[in-house]
Every structure is written in structure tokens, then in C-alpha cells.
Scaffold this active site. Structure first.
Site, PDB file in Angstrom:
ATOM      1  N   GLY A   1      36.097  36.453  41.854  1.00  0.00           N
ATOM      2  CA  GLY A   1      34.255  36.310  41.311  1.00  0.00           C
ATOM      3  C   GLY A   1      33.617  35.851  42.794  1.00  0.00           C
ATOM      4  O   GLY A   1      34.206  35.042  43.049  1.00  0.00           O
TER       5      GLY A   1
ATOM      6  N   GLN B   1      41.632  36.150  44.520  1.00  0.00           N
ATOM      7  CA  GLN B   1      42.365  34.181  45.170  1.00  0.00           C
ATOM      8  C   GLN B   1      42.194  33.847  45.890  1.00  0.00           C
ATOM      9  O   GLN B   1      41.536  33.765  47.244  1.00  0.00           O
ATOM     10  CB  GLN B   1      43.404  34.672  43.699  1.00  0.00           C
ATOM     11  CG  GLN B   1      43.398  35.464  42.763  1.00  0.00           C
ATOM     12  CD  GLN B   1      42.608  37.273  42.678  1.00  0.00           C
ATOM     13  OE1 GLN B   1      43.552  37.534  43.279  1.00  0.00           O
ATOM     14  NE2 GLN B   1      42.171  37.163  42.326  1.00  0.00           N
TER      15      GLN B   1
HETATM   16  P1  GDP Z   1      35.105  33.556  47.070  1.00  0.00           P
HETATM   17  O1  GDP Z   1      35.754  33.636  45.549  1.00  0.00           O
HETATM   18  O2  GDP Z   1      35.822  32.726  47.382  1.00  0.00           O
HETATM   19  O3  GDP Z   1      34.525  34.164  47.208  1.00  0.00           O
HETATM   20  O4  GDP Z   1      34.240  32.632  46.406  1.00  0.00           O
HETATM   21  P2  GDP Z   1      33.199  31.949  45.130  1.00  0.00           P
HETATM   22  O5  GDP Z   1      32.150  33.074  45.226  1.00  0.00           O
HETATM   23  O6  GDP Z   1      33.697  32.610  43.650  1.00  0.00           O
HETATM   24  O7  GDP Z   1      32.922  30.658  45.063  1.00  0.00           O
HETATM   25  C1  GDP Z   1      32.061  30.169  46.042  1.00  0.00           C
HETATM   26  C2  GDP Z   1      30.866  29.272  45.556  1.00  0.00           C
HETATM   27  O8  GDP Z   1      29.986  28.640  46.953  1.00  0.00           O
HETATM   28  C3  GDP Z   1      29.379  30.788  45.663  1.00  0.00           C
HETATM   29  O9  GDP Z   1      28.453  29.916  44.816  1.00  0.00           O
HETATM   30  C4  GDP Z   1      28.643  30.825  47.451  1.00  0.00           C
HETATM   31  O10 GDP Z   1      27.488  30.737  46.956  1.00  0.00           O
HETATM   32  C5  GDP Z   1      28.812  29.193  47.428  1.00  0.00           C
HETATM   33  N1  GDP Z   1      28.994  28.882  48.660  1.00  0.00           N
HETATM   34  C6  GDP Z   1      29.434  29.571  49.876  1.00  0.00           C
HETATM   35  N2  GDP Z   1      29.533  29.175  50.839  1.00  0.00           N
HETATM   36  C7  GDP Z   1      28.750  28.184  51.194  1.00  0.00           C
HETATM   37  C8  GDP Z   1      28.532  27.017  51.373  1.00  0.00           C
HETATM   38  O11 GDP Z   1      28.334  26.734  52.855  1.00  0.00           O
HETATM   39  N3  GDP Z   1      27.304  25.920  50.761  1.00  0.00           N
HETATM   40  C9  GDP Z   1      27.265  26.387  49.749  1.00  0.00           C
HETATM   41  N4  GDP Z   1      26.067  25.328  49.063  1.00  0.00           N
HETATM   42  N5  GDP Z   1      27.458  27.353  48.697  1.00  0.00           N
HETATM   43  C10 GDP Z   1      27.915  28.627  49.502  1.00  0.00           C
HETATM   44  P1  IMO Z   2      38.714  34.783  43.702  1.00  0.00           P
HETATM   45  O1  IMO Z   2      39.231  36.066  45.003  1.00  0.00           O
HETATM   46  C1  IMO Z   2      40.195  31.203  41.489  1.00  0.00           C
HETATM   47  C2  IMO Z   2      43.180  31.831  38.869  1.00  0.00           C
HETATM   48  C3  IMO Z   2      42.799  31.395  37.333  1.00  0.00           C
HETATM   49  C4  IMO Z   2      43.765  31.047  36.479  1.00  0.00           C
HETATM   50  C5  IMO Z   2      45.066  31.968  37.468  1.00  0.00           C
HETATM   51  C6  IMO Z   2      45.950  32.967  37.302  1.00  0.00           C
HETATM   52  O2  IMO Z   2      37.036  34.220  43.003  1.00  0.00           O
HETATM   53  O3  IMO Z   2      38.629  32.832  44.614  1.00  0.00           O
HETATM   54  P2  IMO Z   2      45.297  35.813  36.683  1.00  0.00           P
HETATM   55  O4  IMO Z   2      43.663  35.573  35.769  1.00  0.00           O
HETATM   56  O5  IMO Z   2      44.781  36.312  38.122  1.00  0.00           O
HETATM   57  O6  IMO Z   2      46.416  35.691  36.088  1.00  0.00           O
HETATM   58  O7  IMO Z   2      44.729  33.869  35.968  1.00  0.00           O
HETATM   59  O8  IMO Z   2      44.301  32.617  38.507  1.00  0.00           O
HETATM   60  N1  IMO Z   2      42.248  32.644  39.579  1.00  0.00           N
HETATM   61  C7  IMO Z   2      41.332  32.691  39.829  1.00  0.00           C
HETATM   62  N2  IMO Z   2      41.138  31.349  40.477  1.00  0.00           N
HETATM   63  N3  IMO Z   2      39.334  32.222  42.258  1.00  0.00           N
HETATM   64  C8  IMO Z   2      39.667  33.335  41.920  1.00  0.00           C
HETATM   65  O9  IMO Z   2      39.811  34.583  41.640  1.00  0.00           O
HETATM   66  C9  IMO Z   2      41.026  33.318  40.836  1.00  0.00           C
HETATM   67  N4  IMO Z   2      40.929  34.452  40.161  1.00  0.00           N
HETATM   68  C10 IMO Z   2      42.139  34.367  39.082  1.00  0.00           C
HETATM   69  O10 IMO Z   2      42.115  30.445  37.446  1.00  0.00           O
HETATM   70  O11 IMO Z   2      44.287  29.823  37.392  1.00  0.00           O
HETATM   71 MG    MG Z   3      34.879  33.253  43.316  1.00  0.00          MG
END
Ligand code: GDP
Ligand code: IMO
Ligand code: MG
Length: 426
Positions: free
Chosen positions: A41, A222
Site C-alpha cells: 500500500g 514491503q
Molecule cells: P510505503 O508502503 O513505504 O509506500 O509507505 P505507506 O504509504 O504505506 O506509509 C507511509 C505513510 O507516511 C503514508 O501515509 C504517507 O503519506 C506518510 N508519509 C510519508 N512521508 C512522510 C513524512 O515525511 N511525514 C509524514 N507526516 N508523513 C509521511
Molecule cells: P508496503 O509495500 C507492511 C506484512 C504483513 C505480514 C507479512 C506477510 O506497503 O510497505 P503477506 O500478505 O505479504 O503474505 O504478509 O508481511 N506486509 C506488509 N507490511 N507493508 C507492506 O507493504 C506489507 N506487505 C506485507 O502484514 O506481516
Molecule cells: Mg505501505
């Protein structure tokens, strides 16, 4: 000259890979997802609007960038199409998407089996996203998978019928409801027609681009500690998010990778089960969770919170060959009196600076903390390292000293404009 940059998660995922990939993609010609599927995500914010992507690479918003879903991915075609339709509704035509013919397909039975397996594990469950990731990679490795090229071929109905019969037997044994062939094959044939125009040999496309001098961002999903080889097995995902995965998951050789950017959240989070040495739950962690909206983008589960773990980061830097760090969510630490940084583990009275493979040992590791003075200022409008409060600068410098990798980018808010480059990547 071509340049390739791999953006990888350095911790347990959700470090802000989507934001940084999208930021860097503005200077790139290709963005490539190379592993995982819609368990990811990735959040991107620009022009005041927030977008959440699961399968589609984070360069999709720019029509001049080619976005590749690589061969190392596992792709749920139904969800891919939904994501494409959603993006189209928001004004992004998605004519710049290329799906690898070699990627494996997540079928309905994979999702069912993922959920049934988790149920059967009870308290020992992995805490997967239930997107069918594990069962699909299992089938891929045991040479029983369905690839995208098979999914769009006219032989698909026969292939699906054979595989579904076998899987339905297992589903029934595990207490699930068998999947109906007739209705599901109809839906899949409709989906296949719509997916087909995006399918191509992405290995050839990408390598041709690199030969022509194009710039490429590989978008990891991940994180290193969820890697099937290097994470806290079995509490991991089923692919290689680490930089090596960028090669096998895209068909680009290792000599072609120029820069490996480790995306690091300024503290730690984890969703799902598994050891998490610096985890804590108190008013501070609850405050961090709310201010940073630390709830899963894919599953909405509250993320577990911990202090920054430099043992984890050193390990991550090593196994990825990290050449730079992008430090994210620094703004969330504003207001704390002290900030803890784990610089070693204490195991049975001895100090260690590595992660033991034995989970029993890892569970006994106590984090050894360095306490640093915090800062009170709101830093969300900061535009340079110089403008940061001295204690925030010191926090960055300490991370660089402990990890021995330069913080080349830092981020002070979710929006694209809240990104500060200290050293150019492209
Ligand atoms: P990803 O899976 O590594 O792309 O990260 P996610 O999108 O799952 O989670 C990162 C969260 O942190 C998201 O809600 C972003 O909008 C937010 N985010 C990213 N960089 C920053 C930052 O520098 N400050 C804050 N407050 N939020 C951030
Ligand atoms: P992004 O790209 C955080 C975690 C799940 C679980 C383990 C195995 O957004 O960083 P799976 O469905 O892959 O077999 O689950 O990995 N997990 C993540 N945790 N960010 C993710 O993706 C994840 N994708 C899988 O919560 O612990
Ligand atoms: Mg994510």
C-alpha cells in the site's frame, strides 16, 4: 548515460517508498515494481490530493513515464483492473502501464488458501494481508502457477479447470467452500480481455531503455525485514524486497544497478506478527500512531510502533548494499523531550550488533538505547538541512554515523513538496 536507482524499504514496510519513488520518478523514464503484489500500500500526495496504490507503480501519474509491473510480481488481475479503473476516474489514463507476461497471477483460490491457512494457524498466524501472496509464490516455485501469458491465452479455461479441481479439494479439506468454475471462468475471461493490451515482454522493453540511456527507478514493496531470506522467518512475506530482488524481478542484471536508496522511517513500525525488539506501547507510541495515521494502507490494521533500530538498519544497509538513505516522517518526532535510538542488542549479558536467525534468541534481545534530546519546533515547512533545529540535525548525523550511510534525502510531511534533497540522486 542511463542511471538506475533502487528504492527499497529498510525496515518492516510502510517507510514511505511510494512517496520517494514518485518524487524521484519526475526525473526518470521508467518506474518498475519488481516483487510482491497488492499486499503493498503506497501513499502519494501531490497538489493537495492523496493517492493510494497497491499494484500500480508510483510513476503512473506522469504520462511520460513508463510504469512496469515486473516478472517478479504476483498480480491479481481483478484488483489490477480495479486500480486502473479508479485511476482513470481520477483523470489518469494509464496508457503508460506495462505488465510482464512472465509475472505469476494471483487466482481466487490463492486468496482463499491464504485466509484458510491463517485461520488454521490460530495464535501462530503470520498476520498476512490475505491477498494470496504466499500461496501464489508457493505455486510459482513449485512450478504450478499461472503466468500472465497463460492467463491471456486461449488455453486458460482448460488450465484453470485443472488447477481449480486440485485446489478445491484442498479448500474443502481445510473447511472452506469450493470455488465455482463456471461463474469464475466467465469473469476471468472478461478480465483477461481487458488486461491483454497492457501485457508485454517487459524484460526486453526495460533493457532496451537502459541501453538507450534511460533513467529507471525500481520501486520496492514491503521491506528488508519482511524479506523471505533475511526477515524474521516465518513472519515475513514470500518474496525478496531487498535490492537483489530488483534484478531477478525485472530481468536487469546486477551490473546495471547504480544506486540503492534505503527508505527509513524516523522510528519503526510493523504490521502483522513477529519479533519487534524496539516496540513500545504507551502515550508516546499512541500519539505517534495518531499523528502519523499509522494504520495499514491495505488492511487498515493499527501499526505497531517502536523506536528507530540501528541494528536493523545496519543489517539492512549491508544486505541491500545501500548507497544512500531517504529519512522519512522526521516531522512526526517533533515535540518529544527525548528520542531513543537502539544502537545494539543485549543478549544474555553480551552486546551484539547483528540479528540472530534464531527467533528464540531474537526474542531475548534487549535493545540498548542511546537517548537524544528532542526538538519542539514544527519542521513541516523546512526547506533545507540548515533550517532544521540543531537536535534534528544531530539525530540525522547520529543515524549516518551508526549506519555509515549518508542521509541523501529527508522528508518532513506526506506531500511531495515536503521533500529535501541533500545530495542529488539523478
Ligand atoms: P510505503 O508502503 O513505504 O509506500 O509507505 P505507506 O504509504 O504505506 O506509509 C507511509 C505513510 O507516511 C503514508 O501515509 C504517507 O503519506 C506518510 N508519509 C510519508 N512521508 C512522510 C513524512 O515525511 N511525514 C509524514 N507526516 N508523513 C509521511
Ligand atoms: P508496503 O509495500 C507492511 C506484512 C504483513 C505480514 C507479512 C506477510 O506497503 O510497505 P503477506 O500478505 O505479504 O503474505 O504478509 O508481511 N506486509 C506488509 N507490511 N507493508 C507492506 O507493504 C506489507 N506487505 C506485507 O502484514 O506481516
Ligand atoms: Mg505501505
Amino acid at each position: 548515460m542511463s542511471k538506475t536507482v533502487v528504492v527499497i524499504g529498510s525496515q518492516w514496510g510502510d517507510e514511505g517508498k511510494g512517496k520517494i519513488t514518485n518524487f524521484l520518478s519526475e526525473q526518470a523514464d521508467f518506474v518498475v515494481r519488481y516483487q510482491g503484489g497488492d499486499n503493498a500500500g503506497h501513499t502519494i500526495k501531490f497538489d493537495g490530493v492523496t493517492y493510494k496504490l497497491h499494484l500500480i507503480p508510483s510513476g503512473v501519474f506522469n504520462p511520460n513515464i513508463k510504469n512496469i509491473l515486473g516478472n517478479g510480481m504476483v498480480i491479481n488481475p481483478i484488483n489490477a483492473l480495479k486500480e486502473i479503473e479508479d485511476l482513470k476516474k481520477q483523470g489518469f489514463p494509464c496508457n503508460n502501464l506495462y505488465i510482464s507476461d512472465r509475472a505469476n497471477v494471483i487466482m481466487n483460490y490463492h486468496m482463499e488458501l491464504d485466509a484458510l491457512k491463517e485461520e488454521s494457524l490460530g495464535t501462530g498466524k503470520i498476520g498476512t494481508t490475505k491477498k494470496g501472496i504466499g500461496p501464489t509464490y508457493t505455486d510459482k516455485t513449485s512450478r504450478e502457477g499461472i503466468r500472465v501469458i497463460d492467463f491471456i491465452s486461449e488455453d486458460f479455461p482448460k488450465l484453470y479447470k485443472e488447477k481449480l479441481a486440485i485446489k478445491n479439494e484442498i479448500i474443502e479439506k481445510m473447511g472452506g467452500t469450493p470455488i465455482d468454475y463456471d461463474s469464475s471462468v466467465k469473469e476471468y475471461l472478461e478480465i483477461a480481455k481487458k488486461i491483454k493490451p497492457y501485457v508485454t515482454d517487459t524484460v526486453v522493453l526495460l533493457n532496451k531503455g537502459i541501453k538507450e540511456g534511460k533513467k529507471v527507478v525500481f520501486e520496492g514493496a514491503q521491506g528488508a525485514l519482511l524479506d523471505v531470506d533475511f526477515g524474521s522467518y516465518p513472519f515475513v512475506t514470500s518474496s525478496n524486497p531487498t535490492s537483489g530482488g530488483a534484478c531477478t524481478g525485472s530481468g536487469v542484471g546486477p551490473t546495471k544497478l547504480d544506486e540503492i536508496i534505503g527508505v527509513v522511517k524516523a522510528y519503526s513500525t510493523r504490521v502483522g506478527s513477529g519479533v519487534f525488539p524496539t516496540e513500545f506501547e504507551d502515550d508516546i507510541s499512541r500519539d505517534i500512531r495518531e499523528r502519523a495515521h499509522e494504520y495499514g494502507t491495505t488492511t487498515k490494521r493499527p501499526r505497531r510502533i517502536g523506536w528507530l533500530d540501528c541494528v536493523v538498519l545496519k543489517y539492512s544497509a549491508m544486505i541491500n548494499g545501500m548507497t544512500g538513505i531517504s529519512l522519512m516522517l522526521l516531522d512526526i518526532l517533533s515535540g518529544l523531550d527525548t528520542i531513543k535510538l537502539c544502537c545494539a542488542y543485549k543478549l544474555d549479558g553480551e552486546y551484539i550488533d547483528y540479528i540472530p536467525a534464531d527467533n528464540n534468541l531474537l526474542e531475548r534481545c534487549e535493545p540498548v538505547y542511546l537517548e537524544m534530546d528532542g526538538w519542539k519546533e514544527n519542521i513541516t515547512d523546512v526547506k533545507s538541512f540548515k533550517e532544521l533545529p540543531r537536535n534534528a540535525q544531530k539525530y540525522i548525523e547520529k543515524i549516518e554515523e551508526l549506519i555509515e550511510v549518508k542521509v541523501k534525502i529527508f522528508s518532513v510531511g506526506p506531500d511531495k513538496i515536503q521533500t529535501i534533497v541533500r545530495e542529488n540522486i539523478f
